[in-house]
Scaffold this motif. Structure first.
Motif, PDB file in Angstrom:
ATOM      1  N   ASP A   8       0.856  -1.176   0.000  1.00  0.00           N
ATOM      2  CA  ASP A   8       0.000   0.000   0.000  1.00  0.00           C
ATOM      3  C   ASP A   8       0.899   1.234   0.000  1.00  0.00           C
ATOM      4  OD1 ASP A   8      -1.726   2.085   0.395  1.00  0.00           O
ATOM      5  OD2 ASP A   8      -2.650   1.294   2.215  1.00  0.00           O
ATOM      6  N   PRO A   9       1.032   1.914  -1.147  1.00  0.00           N
ATOM      7  CA  PRO A   9       1.947   3.056  -1.223  1.00  0.00           C
ATOM      8  C   PRO A   9       1.585   4.205  -0.288  1.00  0.00           C
ATOM      9  CG  PRO A   9       1.307   2.312  -3.418  1.00  0.00           C
ATOM     10  CD  PRO A   9       0.411   1.618  -2.441  1.00  0.00           C
ATOM     11  N   SER A  10       0.345   4.181   0.264  1.00  0.00           N
ATOM     12  CA  SER A  10      -0.045   5.237   1.196  1.00  0.00           C
ATOM     13  C   SER A  10       0.314   4.904   2.639  1.00  0.00           C
ATOM     14  CB  SER A  10      -1.550   5.511   1.091  1.00  0.00           C
ATOM     15  OG  SER A  10      -2.302   4.385   1.525  1.00  0.00           O
ATOM     16  N   SER A  11       0.975   3.774   2.876  1.00  0.00           N
ATOM     17  CA  SER A  11       1.372   3.405   4.231  1.00  0.00           C
ATOM     18  C   SER A  11       2.308   4.460   4.809  1.00  0.00           C
ATOM     19  CB  SER A  11       2.061   2.031   4.233  1.00  0.00           C
ATOM     20  OG  SER A  11       1.170   1.019   3.836  1.00  0.00           O
ATOM     21  N   PRO A  12       2.210   4.704   6.119  1.00  0.00           N
ATOM     22  CA  PRO A  12       3.032   5.736   6.744  1.00  0.00           C
ATOM     23  C   PRO A  12       4.525   5.535   6.474  1.00  0.00           C
ATOM     24  CG  PRO A  12       1.348   4.985   8.269  1.00  0.00           C
ATOM     25  CD  PRO A  12       1.288   4.076   7.078  1.00  0.00           C
ATOM     26  N   GLY A  13       5.186   6.589   6.066  1.00  0.00           N
ATOM     27  CA  GLY A  13       6.625   6.578   5.871  1.00  0.00           C
ATOM     28  C   GLY A  13       7.091   6.262   4.478  1.00  0.00           C
ATOM     29  N   LEU A  14       6.223   5.660   3.644  1.00  0.00           N
ATOM     30  CA  LEU A  14       6.686   5.252   2.315  1.00  0.00           C
ATOM     31  C   LEU A  14       6.937   6.458   1.411  1.00  0.00           C
ATOM     32  CD1 LEU A  14       4.717   2.007   1.351  1.00  0.00           C
ATOM     33  CD2 LEU A  14       7.133   2.244   1.909  1.00  0.00           C
ATOM     34  N   ARG A  15       6.028   7.405   1.409  1.00  0.00           N
ATOM     35  CA  ARG A  15       6.230   8.588   0.553  1.00  0.00           C
ATOM     36  C   ARG A  15       7.468   9.358   1.000  1.00  0.00           C
ATOM     37  NH1 ARG A  15       3.536  11.686  -3.361  1.00  0.00           N
ATOM     38  NH2 ARG A  15       5.125  13.151  -4.083  1.00  0.00           N
ATOM     39  N   ALA A  41      10.114   8.102   2.464  1.00  0.00           N
ATOM     40  CA  ALA A  41      11.295   7.349   2.038  1.00  0.00           C
ATOM     41  C   ALA A  41      11.566   7.572   0.554  1.00  0.00           C
ATOM     42  CB  ALA A  41      11.095   5.861   2.324  1.00  0.00           C
ATOM     43  N   TRP A  42      10.496   7.566  -0.255  1.00  0.00           N
ATOM     44  CA  TRP A  42      10.656   7.785  -1.691  1.00  0.00           C
ATOM     45  C   TRP A  42      11.226   9.163  -1.969  1.00  0.00           C
ATOM     46  CZ3 TRP A  42      10.195   4.856  -6.039  1.00  0.00           C
ATOM     47  CH2 TRP A  42      10.127   5.538  -7.254  1.00  0.00           C
ATOM     48  N   ASP A  43      10.660  10.176  -1.326  1.00  0.00           N
ATOM     49  CA  ASP A  43      11.120  11.548  -1.550  1.00  0.00           C
ATOM     50  C   ASP A  43      12.566  11.742  -1.102  1.00  0.00           C
ATOM     51  OD1 ASP A  43       8.697  12.220  -2.621  1.00  0.00           O
ATOM     52  OD2 ASP A  43       7.920  13.165  -0.802  1.00  0.00           O
ATOM     53  N   ALA A  44      12.987  10.931  -0.125  1.00  0.00           N
ATOM     54  CA  ALA A  44      14.363  11.020   0.372  1.00  0.00           C
ATOM     55  C   ALA A  44      15.331  10.186  -0.469  1.00  0.00           C
ATOM     56  CB  ALA A  44      14.423  10.569   1.830  1.00  0.00           C
ATOM     57  N   GLY A  45      14.819   9.516  -1.507  1.00  0.00           N
ATOM     58  CA  GLY A  45      15.687   8.698  -2.356  1.00  0.00           C
ATOM     59  C   GLY A  45      15.975   7.320  -1.795  1.00  0.00           C
ATOM     60  N   ASP A  46      15.189   6.883  -0.800  1.00  0.00           N
ATOM     61  CA  ASP A  46      15.348   5.543  -0.213  1.00  0.00           C
ATOM     62  C   ASP A  46      14.358   4.607  -0.898  1.00  0.00           C
ATOM     63  OD1 ASP A  46      15.561   3.242   1.236  1.00  0.00           O
ATOM     64  OD2 ASP A  46      14.836   4.092   3.127  1.00  0.00           O
ATOM     65  N   TYR A  47      14.850   3.800  -1.849  1.00  0.00           N
ATOM     66  CA  TYR A  47      13.984   2.923  -2.634  1.00  0.00           C
ATOM     67  C   TYR A  47      13.993   1.481  -2.130  1.00  0.00           C
ATOM     68  CZ  TYR A  47      14.549   6.960  -5.657  1.00  0.00           C
ATOM     69  OH  TYR A  47      14.593   8.244  -6.142  1.00  0.00           O
ATOM     70  N   SER A  48      14.549   1.247  -0.949  1.00  0.00           N
ATOM     71  CA  SER A  48      14.732  -0.120  -0.458  1.00  0.00           C
ATOM     72  C   SER A  48      13.419  -0.843  -0.213  1.00  0.00           C
ATOM     73  CB  SER A  48      15.567  -0.113   0.824  1.00  0.00           C
ATOM     74  OG  SER A  48      14.909   0.628   1.849  1.00  0.00           O
ATOM     75  N   LYS A  49      12.346  -0.111  -0.008  1.00  0.00           N
ATOM     76  CA  LYS A  49      11.055  -0.740   0.276  1.00  0.00           C
ATOM     77  C   LYS A  49      10.166  -0.843  -0.965  1.00  0.00           C
ATOM     78  CE  LYS A  49      10.742   0.517   5.177  1.00  0.00           C
ATOM     79  NZ  LYS A  49      12.126   0.944   5.309  1.00  0.00           N
ATOM     80  N   PHE A  50      10.691  -0.489  -2.136  1.00  0.00           N
ATOM     81  CA  PHE A  50       9.879  -0.458  -3.351  1.00  0.00           C
ATOM     82  C   PHE A  50      10.345  -1.541  -4.314  1.00  0.00           C
ATOM     83  CE2 PHE A  50       9.686   3.691  -1.430  1.00  0.00           C
ATOM     84  CZ  PHE A  50       8.346   4.021  -1.518  1.00  0.00           C
ATOM     85  N   HIS A  51       9.441  -2.480  -4.603  1.00  0.00           N
ATOM     86  CA  HIS A  51       9.791  -3.634  -5.428  1.00  0.00           C
ATOM     87  C   HIS A  51      10.277  -3.194  -6.806  1.00  0.00           C
ATOM     88  CE1 HIS A  51       9.823  -7.712  -6.861  1.00  0.00           C
ATOM     89  NE2 HIS A  51       9.013  -7.414  -7.860  1.00  0.00           N
ATOM     90  N   GLY A  52      11.384  -3.763  -7.232  1.00  0.00           N
ATOM     91  CA  GLY A  52      11.977  -3.407  -8.513  1.00  0.00           C
ATOM     92  C   GLY A  52      12.955  -2.253  -8.366  1.00  0.00           C
ATOM     93  N   TRP A  53      12.503  -1.177  -7.761  1.00  0.00           N
ATOM     94  CA  TRP A  53      13.377  -0.031  -7.541  1.00  0.00           C
ATOM     95  C   TRP A  53      14.508  -0.375  -6.574  1.00  0.00           C
ATOM     96  CZ3 TRP A  53      12.690   4.273 -10.433  1.00  0.00           C
ATOM     97  CH2 TRP A  53      11.458   4.418 -11.078  1.00  0.00           C
ATOM     98  N   ASP A  54      14.254  -1.320  -5.659  1.00  0.00           N
ATOM     99  CA  ASP A  54      15.270  -1.662  -4.664  1.00  0.00           C
ATOM    100  C   ASP A  54      16.463  -2.382  -5.279  1.00  0.00           C
ATOM    101  OD1 ASP A  54      13.694  -3.884  -5.267  1.00  0.00           O
ATOM    102  OD2 ASP A  54      13.955  -4.792  -3.295  1.00  0.00           O
ATOM    103  N   ARG A  55      16.336  -2.831  -6.529  1.00  0.00           N
ATOM    104  CA  ARG A  55      17.434  -3.558  -7.171  1.00  0.00           C
ATOM    105  C   ARG A  55      18.284  -2.644  -8.042  1.00  0.00           C
ATOM    106  NH1 ARG A  55      13.887  -8.890  -9.056  1.00  0.00           N
ATOM    107  NH2 ARG A  55      12.735  -9.072  -7.102  1.00  0.00           N
ATOM    108  N   ARG A  56      17.928  -1.384  -8.120  1.00  0.00           N
ATOM    109  CA  ARG A  56      18.690  -0.443  -8.914  1.00  0.00           C
ATOM    110  C   ARG A  56      19.650   0.338  -8.024  1.00  0.00           C
ATOM    111  NH1 ARG A  56      14.262   2.334 -13.005  1.00  0.00           N
ATOM    112  NH2 ARG A  56      12.896   0.539 -13.243  1.00  0.00           N
TER     113      ARG A  56
END
Length: 205
Positions: free
Chosen positions: A165-172, A174-189
Motif C-alpha cells: 500500500d503506497p499510502s502506508s506511513p513513511g513510504l512517501r 522514504a521515496w522523496d528522500a531517495g530511499d527505494y529499499s522498500k519499493f519492489h523493482g526499484w530496490d534492485r537499482r
C-alpha cells in the motif's frame, strides 16, 4: 508429506534438470517472488493436465503479478517435454525420474504401483521457499482453483511487499528522500539509476 512441510516452514531447495536439460534450483527459479509449485504425477494423469491447463490459461495474470511457477514431475526428459507442450505451459518443468523428491518428502503414491508417482501437491511459497499454503491433490477437489491461488497470493504478497500500500506511513517520505529499499523493482537499482528512472517517470525524488 513430511511433518516439517507446513505453513511457516521452509521447502527444500531441490535442484533438478528442467525441460531443456539444464539443472535449476528452486531458489534460483523463485528469486525474490512468490512461487506456485506443483508436485505432479506426470504426463499420464488427466487430472494433472486439467490443473496445468488452468494455470496456463491464467499465466498472463501470474506473470504480470511478479509470481513464478514451477512444476516437478517424475517423467523422464522427453515425456516431460510432451507434458509441458501439451498444456501450453510457459514456466519451467523439472524432471525427477529417480523420484528423489518423492522419497525425500515421503509422498509416494503407493496406490499406483504401475507409475509410482508422487502424491500430487500444490504449494504457494513466499521468498526464501517459505511455505504459505499446501494443497494435497490426491483427489482433484483437493487441488487449488485459480481463485484459491489468487487469495493465497494476495495474502502472501501483502506480507512480503513493504510497498503493498503506497499510502502506508513513511513510504512517501522514504521515496522523496531517495530511499527505494522498500519499493519492489526499484530496490534492485543503484540509487543514481533509480533517481534517473523516477525523474523520467515524472516523479519527485
Amino acid at each position: 508429506m513430511r511433518s516439517d512441510i507446513v505453513p511457516g516452514g521452509t521447502f527444500p531447495d531441490y535442484a533438478l534438470p528442467d525441460h531443456t536439460g539444464t539443472v535449476r534450483s528452486l531458489s534460483e527459479l523463485q528469486g525474490q517472488d512468490p512461487l506456485i509449485l506443483t508436485l505432479a504425477r506426470g504426463n499420464y494423469c488427466p487430472k494433472e493436465h486439467r490443473q496445468h491447463l488452468e494455470l496456463a490459461e491464467n499465466y498472463a495474470k501470474i506473470a504480470v503479478a511478479y509470481t513464478q511457477v514451477v512444476t516437478i514431475a517424475t517423467d523422464d526428459h522427453h515425456t516431460l517435454q510432451e507434458f509441458r507442450a501439451s498444456v501450453g505451459a510457459q514456466w519451467p518443468f523439472l524432471s525427477d525420474p529417480e523420484r528423489s523428491v518423492q522419497q525425500d518428502l515421503e509422498i509416494q503414491e503407493y496406490t499406483d504401483p504401475e507409475h509410482d508417482p508422487m502424491i500430487p501437491h500444490t504449494l504457494v511459497l513466499k521468498p526464501g521457499l517459505v511455505i504459505h499454503s499446501v494443497y494435497n491433490g490426491y483427489w482433484f477437489w483437493g487441488r487449488p482453483s485459480f481463485q484459491d491461488l489468487w487469495h493465497d497470493l494476495r495474502t502472501a504478497t501483502a506480507e512480503i511487499r513493504p510497498d503493498w500500500d503506497p499510502s502506508s506511513p513513511g513510504l512517501r517520505e522514504a521515496w522523496d528522500a531517495g530511499d527505494y529499499s522498500k519499493f519492489h523493482g526499484w530496490d534492485r537499482r543503484s540509487p543514481s539509476a533509480a533517481a534517473a528512472g523516477a525523474e523520467a517517470d515524472g516523479r519527485a525524488v
